[in-house]
Design a protein around this motif. Structure first.
Motif, PDB file in Angstrom:
ATOM      1  N   UNK A  60       0.940  -1.306  -0.130  1.00  0.00           N
ATOM      2  CA  UNK A  60      -0.103   0.006  -0.006  1.00  0.00           C
ATOM      3  C   UNK A  60       0.917   1.399  -0.140  1.00  0.00           C
ATOM      4  N   UNK A  61       0.458   2.276  -0.838  1.00  0.00           N
ATOM      5  CA  UNK A  61       1.181   3.347  -0.910  1.00  0.00           C
ATOM      6  C   UNK A  61       0.076   4.553  -0.423  1.00  0.00           C
ATOM      7  N   UNK A  62       0.428   5.627   0.357  1.00  0.00           N
ATOM      8  CA  UNK A  62      -0.553   6.643   0.635  1.00  0.00           C
ATOM      9  C   UNK A  62       0.006   8.069   0.426  1.00  0.00           C
ATOM     10  N   UNK A  63       0.460   8.477  -0.712  1.00  0.00           N
ATOM     11  CA  UNK A  63       0.914   9.683  -1.082  1.00  0.00           C
ATOM     12  C   UNK A  63      -0.153  10.673  -0.717  1.00  0.00           C
ATOM     13  N   UNK A  64       0.462  11.847  -0.427  1.00  0.00           N
ATOM     14  CA  UNK A  64      -0.684  12.894  -0.342  1.00  0.00           C
ATOM     15  C   UNK A  64      -0.790  13.567  -1.665  1.00  0.00           C
ATOM     16  N   UNK A  65       0.111  13.692  -2.711  1.00  0.00           N
ATOM     17  CA  UNK A  65      -0.375  14.079  -4.226  1.00  0.00           C
ATOM     18  C   UNK A  65       0.766  13.165  -5.183  1.00  0.00           C
ATOM     19  N   UNK A  66       0.304  13.133  -6.185  1.00  0.00           N
ATOM     20  CA  UNK A  66       0.842  12.436  -7.237  1.00  0.00           C
ATOM     21  C   UNK A  66       1.420  13.385  -8.358  1.00  0.00           C
ATOM     22  N   UNK A  67       1.688  14.520  -7.832  1.00  0.00           N
ATOM     23  CA  UNK A  67       2.136  15.457  -8.881  1.00  0.00           C
ATOM     24  C   UNK A  67       3.699  15.618  -9.027  1.00  0.00           C
ATOM     25  N   UNK A  68       4.553  15.193  -7.874  1.00  0.00           N
ATOM     26  CA  UNK A  68       5.922  15.017  -8.038  1.00  0.00           C
ATOM     27  C   UNK A  68       6.464  14.003  -8.981  1.00  0.00           C
ATOM     28  N   UNK A  69       7.546  14.450  -9.523  1.00  0.00           N
ATOM     29  CA  UNK A  69       8.343  13.541 -10.497  1.00  0.00           C
ATOM     30  C   UNK A  69       8.825  12.334  -9.774  1.00  0.00           C
ATOM     31  N   UNK A  70       9.176  12.428  -8.515  1.00  0.00           N
ATOM     32  CA  UNK A  70       9.519  11.192  -7.585  1.00  0.00           C
ATOM     33  C   UNK A  70       8.372  10.314  -7.552  1.00  0.00           C
ATOM     34  N   UNK A  71       7.218  10.667  -7.251  1.00  0.00           N
ATOM     35  CA  UNK A  71       6.046   9.891  -7.031  1.00  0.00           C
ATOM     36  C   UNK A  71       5.714   9.096  -8.628  1.00  0.00           C
ATOM     37  N   UNK A  72       5.766  10.176  -9.466  1.00  0.00           N
ATOM     38  CA  UNK A  72       5.469   9.484 -10.767  1.00  0.00           C
ATOM     39  C   UNK A  72       6.557   8.369 -11.192  1.00  0.00           C
ATOM     40  N   UNK A  73       7.813   8.642 -10.879  1.00  0.00           N
ATOM     41  CA  UNK A  73       8.476   7.755 -11.294  1.00  0.00           C
ATOM     42  C   UNK A  73       8.391   6.415 -10.702  1.00  0.00           C
ATOM     43  N   UNK A  74       7.841   6.602  -9.501  1.00  0.00           N
ATOM     44  CA  UNK A  74       7.912   5.110  -8.596  1.00  0.00           C
ATOM     45  C   UNK A  74       6.533   4.426  -9.193  1.00  0.00           C
ATOM     46  N   UNK A  75       5.431   5.172  -9.410  1.00  0.00           N
ATOM     47  CA  UNK A  75       4.482   4.694 -10.208  1.00  0.00           C
ATOM     48  C   UNK A  75       4.880   3.912 -11.403  1.00  0.00           C
ATOM     49  N   UNK A  76       5.391   4.524 -12.247  1.00  0.00           N
ATOM     50  CA  UNK A  76       5.879   4.142 -13.733  1.00  0.00           C
ATOM     51  C   UNK A  76       6.945   2.643 -13.229  1.00  0.00           C
ATOM     52  N   UNK A  86     -11.334   3.494  -8.478  1.00  0.00           N
ATOM     53  CA  UNK A  86     -12.756   3.614  -7.739  1.00  0.00           C
ATOM     54  C   UNK A  86     -12.767   4.621  -6.565  1.00  0.00           C
ATOM     55  N   UNK A  87     -13.235   5.876  -6.919  1.00  0.00           N
ATOM     56  CA  UNK A  87     -13.392   6.608  -5.510  1.00  0.00           C
ATOM     57  C   UNK A  87     -12.119   6.865  -4.910  1.00  0.00           C
ATOM     58  N   UNK A  88     -11.107   7.137  -5.591  1.00  0.00           N
ATOM     59  CA  UNK A  88      -9.615   7.396  -4.994  1.00  0.00           C
ATOM     60  C   UNK A  88      -9.665   8.893  -4.235  1.00  0.00           C
ATOM     61  N   UNK A  89     -10.266   9.878  -4.837  1.00  0.00           N
ATOM     62  CA  UNK A  89     -10.160  11.247  -4.201  1.00  0.00           C
ATOM     63  C   UNK A  89      -9.018  11.941  -4.383  1.00  0.00           C
ATOM     64  N   UNK A  90      -8.175  11.650  -5.203  1.00  0.00           N
ATOM     65  CA  UNK A  90      -7.031  12.632  -5.753  1.00  0.00           C
ATOM     66  C   UNK A  90      -6.937  12.775  -7.201  1.00  0.00           C
ATOM     67  N   UNK A  91      -6.689  13.867  -7.684  1.00  0.00           N
ATOM     68  CA  UNK A  91      -6.436  14.215  -9.106  1.00  0.00           C
ATOM     69  C   UNK A  91      -5.415  13.387  -9.708  1.00  0.00           C
ATOM     70  N   UNK A  92      -5.622  12.641 -10.806  1.00  0.00           N
ATOM     71  CA  UNK A  92      -4.431  11.873 -11.322  1.00  0.00           C
ATOM     72  C   UNK A  92      -3.830  12.637 -12.579  1.00  0.00           C
ATOM     73  N   UNK A  93      -2.557  13.110 -12.361  1.00  0.00           N
ATOM     74  CA  UNK A  93      -1.855  13.806 -13.684  1.00  0.00           C
ATOM     75  C   UNK A  93      -1.740  12.970 -14.773  1.00  0.00           C
ATOM     76  N   UNK A  94      -1.578  13.548 -15.878  1.00  0.00           N
ATOM     77  CA  UNK A  94      -1.543  12.837 -17.326  1.00  0.00           C
ATOM     78  C   UNK A  94      -0.205  11.965 -17.106  1.00  0.00           C
ATOM     79  N   UNK A  95       0.620  12.063 -16.576  1.00  0.00           N
ATOM     80  CA  UNK A  95       2.111  11.126 -16.358  1.00  0.00           C
ATOM     81  C   UNK A  95       1.578   9.845 -15.594  1.00  0.00           C
TER      82      UNK A  95
END
Length: 312
Positions: A60-76, A86-95
């Protein structure tokens, strides 16, 4: 198929469980960070999806935001085939949307484009809709604007509350998403652009709008109450001695009478039949602050509301 699951409230948990049971490899679960809970907010608790993931032995990961390059790199780096949201509650950037090989797929609790946004279940009932449903869509950068893949319609009965519809749609979402991921994996999942007609927005419920307005028609009052039941709950004020006491209203029914001479909010009898702007409603289940929900008869034994009393 390698799936990243993204969700937070109890609505989303059945979908996570269903995808896991279907044999998909859930490489990670993203959920909103633990939040203060309880009446005084003294205990910090993980979300229902977080707890479900831990029970299933998932990361499980619980970031406050997914806007940083670090978080996006970890996701990729998770190298997922698809993301399920499903009802995540955070905006997902294009990356983030572009990272999974087969895209990001959302299970939304309405028949899009009707009721895009945060509170589609409550808004559908409060508006008096007689049907809603679940739509699986491929996500884009807009607010629930992506093209649709699968849809299932669900009837809204005249007495159905948000709590009842929530549980029904959660089960439908889980089953429909399992179907969608199976098709995506084996034969592809064609999508159709949403209609430009009939767009409505389901804004988050504001506390200021939870108060019952008895000047509305009886049907509107009834829909308002069931759309907010059981939480956050519609409410009215009842005079108790020299103070006004807030009472939560959890269940109503339309009264038989269509015409009356009383002002809105007036008790038309001793049994909690209350005049509205047009028609009347009978109050069936009520709850005082700090108390438990009570049927009308039990409530009246402790708090009589005689004919002629004005509430609200």
């Amino acid at each position: 198929m390698r799936i990243i699951f993204m969700g937070t409230p109890d609505y989303a948990a059945p979908t996570l469980e269903a995808l896991h049971a279907a044999g998909h490899e859930i490489v990670a679960v993203y959920s909103q960070p633990p939040r203060p809970a309880g009446r005084r907010g003294l205990e910090v608790l993980p979300s229902p999806v977080h707890r479900t993931a831990e029970r299933l032995g998932l990361k499980v990961f619980t970031p406050k935001s997914l806007k940083s390059e670090e978080e996006q790199a970890a996701f990729r780096a998770l190298d997922a085939d698809a993301a399920v949201v499903v009802a995540y509650g955070l905006i997902l950037p294009k990356a983030i949307l572009d990272a999974p090989r087969l895209g990001a797929w959302n299970g939304h609790a309405s028949l899009l484009p009707r009721w895009r946004g945060a509170a589609p279940i409550q808004r559908a009932i409060m508006a008096g809709d007689t049907r809603t449903g679940v739509m699986i869509m491929k996500m884009d950068e807009g607010l629930d604007t992506g093209p649709a893949a699968l849809t299932e319609t669900v009837a809204i009965t005249p007495s159905m509350t948000t709590g009842e519809l929530h549980d029904r749609l959660a089960r439908v979402t889980a089953a429909l998403m399992v179907r969608a991921m199976a098709k995506l994996e084996t034969e592809g999942l064609p999508v159709t652009p949403q209609s430009a007609d009939g767009v409505t927005y389901a804004a988050k419920i504001n506390k200021a709008e939870t108060r019952v307005d008895f000047t509305l028609d009886a049907q509107q009052v009834h829909d308002h109450v069931r759309g907010l039941a059981p939480s956050p709950g519609a409410w009215f004020e009842l005079q108790a001695g020299d103070r006004a006491e807030r009472v939560k209203l959890l269940e109503t029914v339309l009264a038989d009478t269509d015409t009356h001479q009383a002002a809105p909010g007036t008790a038309l009898d001793d049994g909690l039949t209350i005049a509205c702007g047009k028609g009347a409603v009978r109050l069936l289940t009520l709850q005082k602050a700090g108390g438990k929900p009570l049927a009308a008869g039990d409530f009246l034994r402790g708090t009589p509301v005689p004919e002629g009393t004005v509430i609200g």
